[in-house]
Motif scaffolding. Structure first.
Motif, PDB file in Angstrom:
ATOM      1  N   UNK A  42       0.851  -1.184   0.000  1.00 52.09           N
ATOM      2  CA  UNK A  42       0.000   0.000   0.000  1.00 52.09           C
ATOM      3  C   UNK A  42       0.886   1.233   0.000  1.00 52.09           C
ATOM      4  N   UNK A  43       0.784   2.011  -1.075  1.00 53.44           N
ATOM      5  CA  UNK A  43       1.554   3.241  -1.158  1.00 53.44           C
ATOM      6  C   UNK A  43       0.652   4.464  -1.227  1.00 53.44           C
ATOM      7  N   UNK A  44      -0.440   4.337  -1.932  1.00 51.14           N
ATOM      8  CA  UNK A  44      -1.402   5.429  -2.030  1.00 51.14           C
ATOM      9  C   UNK A  44      -2.738   4.984  -1.463  1.00 51.14           C
ATOM     10  N   UNK A  45      -3.754   5.050  -2.294  1.00 51.88           N
ATOM     11  CA  UNK A  45      -5.072   4.683  -1.822  1.00 51.88           C
ATOM     12  C   UNK A  45      -5.432   3.231  -2.043  1.00 51.88           C
ATOM     13  N   UNK A  46      -4.706   2.533  -2.894  1.00 50.36           N
ATOM     14  CA  UNK A  46      -5.064   1.157  -3.241  1.00 50.36           C
ATOM     15  C   UNK A  46      -3.911   0.199  -2.973  1.00 50.36           C
ATOM     16  N   UNK A  86       2.918   2.606   3.046  1.00 48.75           N
ATOM     17  CA  UNK A  86       1.916   2.599   4.104  1.00 48.75           C
ATOM     18  C   UNK A  86       1.702   1.209   4.712  1.00 48.75           C
ATOM     19  N   UNK A  87       2.006   0.166   3.947  1.00 45.82           N
ATOM     20  CA  UNK A  87       1.800  -1.155   4.512  1.00 45.82           C
ATOM     21  C   UNK A  87       2.148  -2.276   3.554  1.00 45.82           C
ATOM     22  N   UNK A  88       2.354  -3.463   4.125  1.00 46.02           N
ATOM     23  CA  UNK A  88       2.580  -4.695   3.379  1.00 46.02           C
ATOM     24  C   UNK A  88       1.561  -5.721   3.878  1.00 46.02           C
ATOM     25  N   UNK A  89       1.010  -6.495   2.965  1.00 43.11           N
ATOM     26  CA  UNK A  89       0.062  -7.547   3.343  1.00 43.11           C
ATOM     27  C   UNK A  89       0.501  -8.866   2.722  1.00 43.11           C
TER      28      UNK A  89
END
Length: 543
Positions: A42-46, A86-89
């Motif tokens: 997650x870097x932006x909105x998606x 913003x995150x890793x999944x």
């Protein structure tokens, strides 16, 4: 990965089917999780799906995620040199329909809502999740002290781990460094091990080096009868009364809670207290060990604006400005205050509110986001978890030999740093319903963390005219025999012969080493009533 290494966990077809696809045993017969089937960023909105380079690496959009096995975990390493991440999944395909119950944890304190529940796809399980099929218990988690905020989601056809890498409310700027985001660990029940024993053992796996008190901790705290209306005189009064019940060889603590300080300066006392060093000496002279409450991130009103955290919802009161914990000067101020308390002669510090002051939210409100979007710390190159870990480490360093109680601190980041942690929201000296909700539930579902993460403080017994004694007496007994810390907050005006006798007995029990209590009906009761305490079964009536 060779299938001959897949772990065979039980004779049941269900266990073989589920776990042979998800976990395996290494050469040391320790269980590890397979490489994920998918990785997303997650870097932006998606969320963007990353491409698998091999079984243990994924990349895309300038982001690289690699997984490295160790003897007892799987390290997750992240690189994002040119983007705000913003995150890793990570996703493991896995059929979960046969699980009947699921137990998650909380970000910081719990809020009376923990229970073994039917698995729900949209529920975030902070740090770890336990799954139960009626016979066996499986655990999926990350080791304590991780550099990201981690949660698990259990869906019908997969298990997902999200590693949040925000810095404030925006993405972290890692630059050229590699972020060791977390270490994944897993387990499954062994032999005749029940769910409580498996969860306790799993907590030990997640926290390999807990920092624990040298002796069991017990004592008093003035909050639940004074609620800030304390003074040097009142502290001396209750300490003198309670010191009569001190146990030889392990003195109790007398913790001075909120109310001693100036509103914007936790290095100075107000006019209700004559001298804080003298206060500590008086507590010691009466036969107790002095403790002190503080709020590390409160800034003085004259603090320069470039040292303050941005104003957001929950952090926008001009009378209580908040320090940015990523500013080195602020860390030095926090260390100065903690060191000052040590110089005054205090032997325990209870530090509070840091999660709220950082994020502007309580843990129970962090269902969607940790904080309001659109702001970042002074140092945006560090994740929220890294910034908080640095602050916790500074508090630990400054405290030296003093015991530390974290309150409103992130549980998984507190383990191994603080000797004690407040594991639930406030109990009450005003209403029994709140003590039952927060205290009994918290102790029932987080005692697995006691002496595995830290000494788990279930909060006080607030003995006042407003709380029925027949209920408080049971809460006192449970805490005293649970093997966890015991703090009593008693209004001197209501301490009759019966209350004093019960406190004396409770202190004697809490002062000695005991096995951690076990809630025997926690699989079906959100407020466990049947307990195994020091080898004996006791049933309580909380209603």
């Amino acid at each position: 990965m060779q299938r001959r290494n897949f772990i065979k966990l039980s004779a049941t077809a269900m266990a073989v089917t589920l776990y042979s696809r998800l976990t395996y045993a290494n050469a040391n017969n320790e269980q590890l999780i397979n490489n994920p089937d998918e990785a997303w960023a997650l870097t932006g909105g998606d969320w963007v799906r990353l491409t698998a380079a091999n079984g243990s690496a994924f990349s895309g959009n300038g982001i690289n995620v690699s997984l490295k096995n160790s003897k007892n975990g799987q390290a997750i390493l992240v690189q994002a040199p040119s983007t705000e991440l913003r995150g890793i999944r990570l996703v493991w395909k896995y059929q979960n329909q046969k699980y009947s119950k699921m137990l998650g944890d909380h970000w910081e304190r719990s809020y009376g809502d923990l229970a073994w529940k039917t698995p729900e796809s949209n529920v975030k399980n902070p740090w770890y999740v336990m799954l139960y099929d009626g016979k066996q218990t499986a655990g999926f988690g990350v080791k304590t002290g991780c550099n990201t905020m981690c949660w698990w989601q259990v869906k019908p056809d997969n298990i997902e781990l999200t590693l949040d890498t925000h810095s404030g409310g925006e993405g972290v700027k890692l630059g050229d460094r590699t972020l060791h985001a977390a270490d994944v660990v897993t387990t499954i029940s062994k032999g005749n091990e029940n769910a409580f024993a498996t969860t306790t053992r799993f907590c030990k796996m997640m926290c390999e080096k807990p920092l624990l008190p040298k002796q069991p901790v017990y004592g008093i705290n003035d909050w639940y009868y004074a609620y800030g209306n304390n003074s040097q005189k009142s502290i001396n009064e209750i300490t003198k009364i309670m010191a009569e019940f001190a146990v030889s060889g392990n003195k109790p603590f007398s913790v001075i809670d909120d109310g001693w300080e100036l509103p914007d300066d936790f290095s100075k006392h107000n006019d209700k207290f004559e001298d804080m060093a003298k206060m500590a000496a008086e507590v010691k002279a009466l036969g107790m060990r002095p403790g002190l409450w503080t709020r590390p991130l409160i800034a003085r009103l004259d603090t320069a604006k470039n040292r303050l955290a941005p104003s957001i919802d929950g952090r926008n009161d001009p009378k209580t400005p908040i320090l940015d914990p990523s500013v080195p000067e602020n860390i030095e101020q926090i260390k100065h205050n903690i060191s000052l308390y040590k110089q005054w002669g205090y032997e325990m510090v209870k530090h509070d509110y840091t999660t709220w002051d950082i994020f502007g939210k309580w843990g129970m409100q962090m269902t969607t986001d940790f904080t309001q979007p659109g702001w970042h710390f002074y140092d945006q190159t560090k994740t929220n978890a890294e910034i908080i870990l640095n602050m916790y480490g500074a508090i630990r360093q400054a405290a030296g030999s003093m015991y530390l109680i974290g309150c409103n601190t992130l549980s998984h980041l507190s383990a191994g740093v603080f000797e004690l942690n407040r594991i639930g929201d406030d109990t009450s000296g005003k209403e029994w319903a709140r003590t039952k909700k927060m205290g009994v539930n918290t102790l029932g579902f987080r005692l697995t963390q006691n002496n595995t993460f830290y000494a788990a403080d279930g909060d006080c017994v607030g003995i006042t005219k407003d709380v029925p004694w027949d209920k408080n007496k049971q809460w006192l007994q449970l805490l005293a025999q649970s093997g966890s810390p015991l703090f009593v907050s008693a209004d001197p005006a209501v301490l009759g012969a019966e209350q004093k006798a019960a406190i004396k007995q409770a202190f004697a029990q809490a002062a000695k080493v005991q096995p951690t209590g076990e809630p025997l009906d926690w699989l079906t009761n959100q407020w466990p009533a049947k307990w195994k305490l020091d080898g004996q079964v006791t049933t309580f009536n909380w209603d």
